[in-house]
Design an enzyme around this catalytic site. Structure first.
Site, PDB file in Angstrom:
ATOM      1  N   HIS A 149       0.861  -1.177   0.067  1.00  0.00           N
ATOM      2  CA  HIS A 149      -0.200  -0.022  -0.058  1.00  0.00           C
ATOM      3  C   HIS A 149       1.050   1.306   0.125  1.00  0.00           C
ATOM      4  CE1 HIS A 149      -3.857   2.106   1.824  1.00  0.00           C
ATOM      5  NE2 HIS A 149      -3.045   2.822   1.091  1.00  0.00           N
TER       6      HIS A 149
ATOM      7  N   HIS B  85       1.393   4.961  -2.311  1.00  0.00           N
ATOM      8  CA  HIS B  85       0.934   5.594  -3.596  1.00  0.00           C
ATOM      9  C   HIS B  85       2.429   6.453  -4.055  1.00  0.00           C
ATOM     10  CE1 HIS B  85      -3.192   5.439  -2.511  1.00  0.00           C
ATOM     11  NE2 HIS B  85      -2.882   5.133  -1.323  1.00  0.00           N
TER      12      HIS B  85
ATOM     13  N   HIS C 276      -9.266   0.994  -1.256  1.00  0.00           N
ATOM     14  CA  HIS C 276      -9.350   1.497  -0.096  1.00  0.00           C
ATOM     15  C   HIS C 276     -10.774   1.571   0.535  1.00  0.00           C
ATOM     16  CE1 HIS C 276      -5.630   3.069  -1.321  1.00  0.00           C
ATOM     17  NE2 HIS C 276      -5.554   3.996  -0.378  1.00  0.00           N
TER      18      HIS C 276
ATOM     19  N   GLU D  54     -11.084   3.362   5.712  1.00  0.00           N
ATOM     20  CA  GLU D  54     -10.107   4.368   6.362  1.00  0.00           C
ATOM     21  C   GLU D  54     -11.093   5.273   7.142  1.00  0.00           C
ATOM     22  OE1 GLU D  54      -8.101   6.537   3.457  1.00  0.00           O
ATOM     23  OE2 GLU D  54      -6.382   7.057   4.642  1.00  0.00           O
TER      24      GLU D  54
ATOM     25  N   ASP E 217       1.701   4.079   2.641  1.00  0.00           N
ATOM     26  CA  ASP E 217       0.626   4.882   2.195  1.00  0.00           C
ATOM     27  C   ASP E 217       1.163   6.025   1.123  1.00  0.00           C
ATOM     28  OD1 ASP E 217      -2.145   5.484   1.657  1.00  0.00           O
ATOM     29  OD2 ASP E 217      -2.409   6.270   3.471  1.00  0.00           O
ATOM     30  N   ASP E 218       1.866   7.006   2.028  1.00  0.00           N
ATOM     31  CA  ASP E 218       2.142   8.281   1.632  1.00  0.00           C
ATOM     32  C   ASP E 218       3.542   8.743   2.355  1.00  0.00           C
ATOM     33  OD1 ASP E 218       0.153   8.934  -0.506  1.00  0.00           O
ATOM     34  OD2 ASP E 218      -1.043   8.502   1.074  1.00  0.00           O
TER      35      ASP E 218
HETATM   36  N1  ADE Z   1      -4.598   8.760  -2.123  1.00  0.00           N
HETATM   37  C1  ADE Z   1      -3.306   8.657  -1.483  1.00  0.00           C
HETATM   38  N2  ADE Z   1      -3.297   8.386  -0.128  1.00  0.00           N
HETATM   39  C2  ADE Z   1      -4.707   7.977   0.092  1.00  0.00           C
HETATM   40  C3  ADE Z   1      -5.377   7.656   1.047  1.00  0.00           C
HETATM   41  N3  ADE Z   1      -4.752   7.296   2.381  1.00  0.00           N
HETATM   42  N4  ADE Z   1      -6.624   7.407   1.046  1.00  0.00           N
HETATM   43  C4  ADE Z   1      -7.264   7.667   0.170  1.00  0.00           C
HETATM   44  N5  ADE Z   1      -6.618   8.000  -0.920  1.00  0.00           N
HETATM   45  C5  ADE Z   1      -5.244   8.220  -1.212  1.00  0.00           C
HETATM   46 ZN    ZN Z   2      -3.652   4.834   0.381  1.00  0.00          ZN
END
Ligand code: ADE
Ligand code: ZN
Length: 348
Positions: free
Chosen positions: A26, A28, A206, A209, A287-288
């Site tokens: 996971h 991005h 997703h 969340e 994630d990011d």
């Molecule tokens: N795009 C990038 N990170 C995300 C996340 N945590 N949830 C939804 N969309 C995303």
């Molecule tokens: Zn994500």
């Protein structure tokens, strides 16, 4: 595997968490764009930024929820224009991932974010594919790409995106669903996920969340998602928790993301240990990472520090789950698991 986890002392856990091989499921790629690279690409490409400096941009990374993050994340991605920009971004990630002993990464990308600025899907995919090939060659890191649809846009736009991507079909193995979750339930994307399934693509989404457990159920039942990204709100439905465990559905959990986007007030409140104890195949992911304060090893270390009930057996389970839930073939899975076993044997 016959490792005696009790032989691994608690103080060696951080070292073990760092060294153990793992898969990242996971991630991005646009979320790996560090402020320094954002500024370098902005200068190179003549893109104006709303922040005067790297420090000012970093200071803006104080999020209150998913949407407050997404606004800045899409603005950051605006500096990506050329194939070489996508390659540079992805290569920087692969180098950091390899340093964290990630041996396989399944990487999300958001073509619609770039199409909105006139950047073609071919430019995006060719740049990412070039980085993948280099990572395999130079770092020994395997990776795959998963094309994500932006759920705040329409299903017709998602369908057009999938069709535009088909000439590059050899470069991605699946589709995902990301962006603003609340108000954009999985059902909205039933047709495009059915089309992806008919094309033989893997499907992930997703869900749970910020959205309710019913979104996780719809991702499974309507989209036929094979993994759920995040999914942490499943605990609000004991029946759903039981189902996820029974059906072996993996959750790609991102603890530092959950902390920064206020899904949990503090890491000590995170439910990762509960998910594992309930028999759910949870994994740890970043994630990011450029926005949430850490790459995958930072996520492992911070989570194990915050949740003292997690030990060496959980570290093993999390890494093993990441291989089991990945879309690699059986031989690659066995090879990665053998590396994991060897690393644990070294520590025990
Ligand atoms: N795009 C990038 N990170 C995300 C996340 N945590 N949830 C939804 N969309 C995303
Ligand atoms: Zn994500």
């Amino acid at each position: 595997m016959a490792v005696d986890f009790s032989r691994i002392p608690r103080q060696r856990l951080p070292e073990l968490l760092r060294a153990m091989p793992k898969a990242e499921l996971h991630l991005h790629i646009e979320g790996t764009l560090e402020p320094e690279l954002i500024f370098a690409l902005a200068k190179k490409n003549g893109v104006a930024l709303a922040y005067p400096s790297v420090d000012a941009l970093r200071a803006a990374y104080a999020f209150t929820d998913l949407q407050s993050f997404l606004d800045i994340y899409y603005a950051g991605a605006s500096v990506l224009l050329h194939e070489s920009d996508f390659e540079a971004m992805a290569m920087a990630y692969f180098e950091r991932a390899a340093a964290d002993h990630v041996v396989h990464a399944e990487v999300f990308f958001d073509p619609q974010t770039h199409a909105a600025r006139g950047v073609s899907i071919g430019t995006v995919i060719r740049g990412l594919a070039a980085a993948r090939a280099r990572a395999r060659r130079e770092l020994g890191l395997r990776s795959e790409l998963i094309l994500c649809f932006l759920r705040h846009l329409s299903e017709d736009e998602a369908i057009a995106t999938l069709e535009a991507a088909l000439p590059y079909g050899e470069h991605f193995i699946g589709v995902g669903l990301d962006s603003s979750e609340r108000g954009n339930p999985p059902e909205k994307f039933a047709r495009v996920f059915a089309r992806a399934g008919a094309l033989g693509l893997h499907r992930v989404a997703h869900a749970g969340e910020e959205g309710p457990p019913s979104y996780i159920e719809a991702a499974l039942d309507v989209l036929h998602a094979e993994r759920i990204d995040h999914g942490v709100r499943c605990v609000e439905s004991p029946a759903l928790v039981a189902r996820l465990a029974r059906e072996g559905v993996a959750l790609t959990v991102c603890p530092l993301s959950n902390l920064k986007l206020r899904v949990f007030d503090k890491l000590a409140d995170h439910n990762l240990a509960d998910l594992l104890r309930a028999g759910i195949k949870a994994t740890i992911n970043s994630d990011d990472p450029a926005y949430f304060g850490g790459y995958v090893n930072d996520n492992f270390i911070a989570t194990f520090e915050a949740l003292p009930q997690l030990g060496a057996a959980d570290a093993y389970a999390l890494a093993k789950n990441s291989f089991d839930a990945s879309f690699v073939d059986a031989a690659a899975r066995a090879a990665m698991t053998a590396r994991l076993d060897a690393e644990f044997a070294r520590f025990a």
